[in-house]
Write a protein that holds these residues in place. Sequence first.
Motif, short mmCIF file in Angstrom:
data_model
loop_
_atom_site.label_atom_id
_atom_site.label_comp_id
_atom_site.label_asym_id
_atom_site.label_seq_id
_atom_site.Cartn_x
_atom_site.Cartn_y
_atom_site.Cartn_z
N MET A 1 0.84 -1.18 0.00
CA MET A 1 0.00 0.00 0.00
C MET A 1 0.88 1.24 0.00
SD MET A 1 -3.21 -0.97 2.30
CE MET A 1 -3.56 -2.69 2.51
N ASN A 2 0.32 2.33 -0.39
CA ASN A 2 1.10 3.54 -0.57
C ASN A 2 0.90 4.47 0.62
OD1 ASN A 2 2.33 5.86 -1.45
ND2 ASN A 2 1.63 5.61 -3.56
N ALA A 3 1.95 4.67 1.42
CA ALA A 3 1.87 5.54 2.60
C ALA A 3 1.82 7.01 2.21
CB ALA A 3 3.05 5.28 3.53
N GLU A 4 2.23 7.34 0.98
CA GLU A 4 2.22 8.74 0.55
C GLU A 4 0.82 9.23 0.23
OE1 GLU A 4 4.98 9.44 -2.62
OE2 GLU A 4 6.41 8.04 -1.77
N ARG A 5 -0.14 8.34 0.02
CA ARG A 5 -1.50 8.74 -0.34
C ARG A 5 -2.50 8.03 0.57
NH1 ARG A 5 -2.59 8.45 -6.41
NH2 ARG A 5 -4.44 9.49 -5.66
N PRO A 6 -2.55 8.40 1.83
CA PRO A 6 -3.46 7.72 2.76
C PRO A 6 -4.94 7.98 2.46
CG PRO A 6 -2.45 9.61 3.82
CD PRO A 6 -1.79 9.47 2.47
N ASP A 7 -5.24 8.99 1.64
CA ASP A 7 -6.63 9.32 1.32
C ASP A 7 -7.20 8.41 0.24
OD1 ASP A 7 -4.75 10.54 -0.42
OD2 ASP A 7 -6.31 11.86 -1.20
N VAL A 8 -6.37 7.56 -0.36
CA VAL A 8 -6.80 6.67 -1.45
C VAL A 8 -7.15 5.31 -0.89
CG1 VAL A 8 -6.03 5.51 -3.56
CG2 VAL A 8 -5.38 7.88 -3.15
N ALA A 9 -8.28 4.75 -1.36
CA ALA A 9 -8.67 3.40 -0.95
C ALA A 9 -7.91 2.41 -1.82
CB ALA A 9 -10.17 3.23 -1.12
N TRP A 10 -7.21 1.49 -1.18
CA TRP A 10 -6.42 0.48 -1.88
C TRP A 10 -7.09 -0.88 -1.73
CZ3 TRP A 10 -2.35 2.07 -4.75
CH2 TRP A 10 -1.88 3.37 -4.52
N VAL A 11 -6.98 -1.68 -2.78
CA VAL A 11 -7.53 -3.04 -2.74
C VAL A 11 -6.47 -4.01 -3.25
CG1 VAL A 11 -9.94 -2.32 -3.01
CG2 VAL A 11 -8.57 -2.84 -5.05
N GLU A 12 -6.62 -5.26 -2.87
CA GLU A 12 -5.71 -6.30 -3.34
C GLU A 12 -6.28 -6.92 -4.61
OE1 GLU A 12 -3.94 -10.54 -1.79
OE2 GLU A 12 -4.27 -8.94 -0.33
N VAL A 13 -5.43 -7.10 -5.61
CA VAL A 13 -5.84 -7.69 -6.88
C VAL A 13 -6.09 -9.19 -6.67
CG1 VAL A 13 -5.15 -8.18 -9.26
CG2 VAL A 13 -4.56 -5.98 -8.21
N PRO A 14 -7.29 -9.66 -7.02
CA PRO A 14 -7.58 -11.08 -6.87
C PRO A 14 -6.93 -11.91 -7.99
CG PRO A 14 -9.44 -9.98 -7.87
CD PRO A 14 -8.43 -8.91 -7.54
N SER A 15 -6.82 -13.20 -7.75
CA SER A 15 -6.32 -14.12 -8.78
C SER A 15 -7.49 -14.49 -9.67
CB SER A 15 -5.73 -15.36 -8.12
OG SER A 15 -5.33 -16.28 -9.11
N LEU A 16 -7.41 -14.18 -10.96
CA LEU A 16 -8.50 -14.42 -11.90
C LEU A 16 -8.19 -15.51 -12.91
CD1 LEU A 16 -9.31 -10.66 -12.61
CD2 LEU A 16 -10.37 -12.16 -10.91
N VAL A 17 -6.93 -15.87 -13.07
CA VAL A 17 -6.53 -16.87 -14.06
C VAL A 17 -7.19 -18.21 -13.75
CG1 VAL A 17 -4.57 -18.15 -15.03
CG2 VAL A 17 -4.36 -15.70 -14.56
N GLY A 18 -7.77 -18.81 -14.80
CA GLY A 18 -8.46 -20.10 -14.67
C GLY A 18 -9.95 -19.96 -14.52
N MET A 19 -10.43 -18.76 -14.24
CA MET A 19 -11.87 -18.52 -14.12
C MET A 19 -12.47 -18.26 -15.49
SD MET A 19 -12.20 -15.91 -10.95
CE MET A 19 -11.56 -16.29 -9.34
N THR A 20 -13.78 -18.45 -15.60
CA THR A 20 -14.46 -17.99 -16.81
C THR A 20 -14.50 -16.47 -16.74
OG1 THR A 20 -16.67 -18.03 -15.84
CG2 THR A 20 -15.91 -20.07 -16.93
N VAL A 21 -14.67 -15.83 -17.89
CA VAL A 21 -14.70 -14.37 -17.91
C VAL A 21 -15.83 -13.81 -17.03
CG1 VAL A 21 -15.01 -12.34 -19.37
CG2 VAL A 21 -13.44 -14.16 -20.07
N PRO A 22 -17.07 -14.37 -17.08
CA PRO A 22 -18.10 -13.84 -16.19
C PRO A 22 -17.75 -13.99 -14.70
CG PRO A 22 -19.12 -15.11 -17.95
CD PRO A 22 -17.63 -15.34 -18.04
#
Length: 102
Positions: A1-22
Amino acid sequence: MNAERPDVAWVEVPSLVGMTVPEARRVGHDSGVVVTSVNVDGPPLGALTWPGTWIVIAQRPVPGSHIERWSRVIIEFSELPGDDGSDDDDDDDDDDDDREPD
């Protein structure tokens, strides 16, 4: 996470490989990211991946990365072999060719 921009909401990127597109789109939305194809100005994912079953084969950024909420996660996808999206097991066949003559 970025300590320089505490006003920004950060999320973790999920693992999508192997899933159907929907599935990947749903998981992405639930995680706070926008799942897109490489060409954001092109057709939407739904149009690019219909008919058939399309599987996510690559993504960027990589799973576990932290990005700003509602940022893009770009996916690459490939059609599942042998799946053209049609329902070959059609029990409601309206074709009268197989009926016996009256």
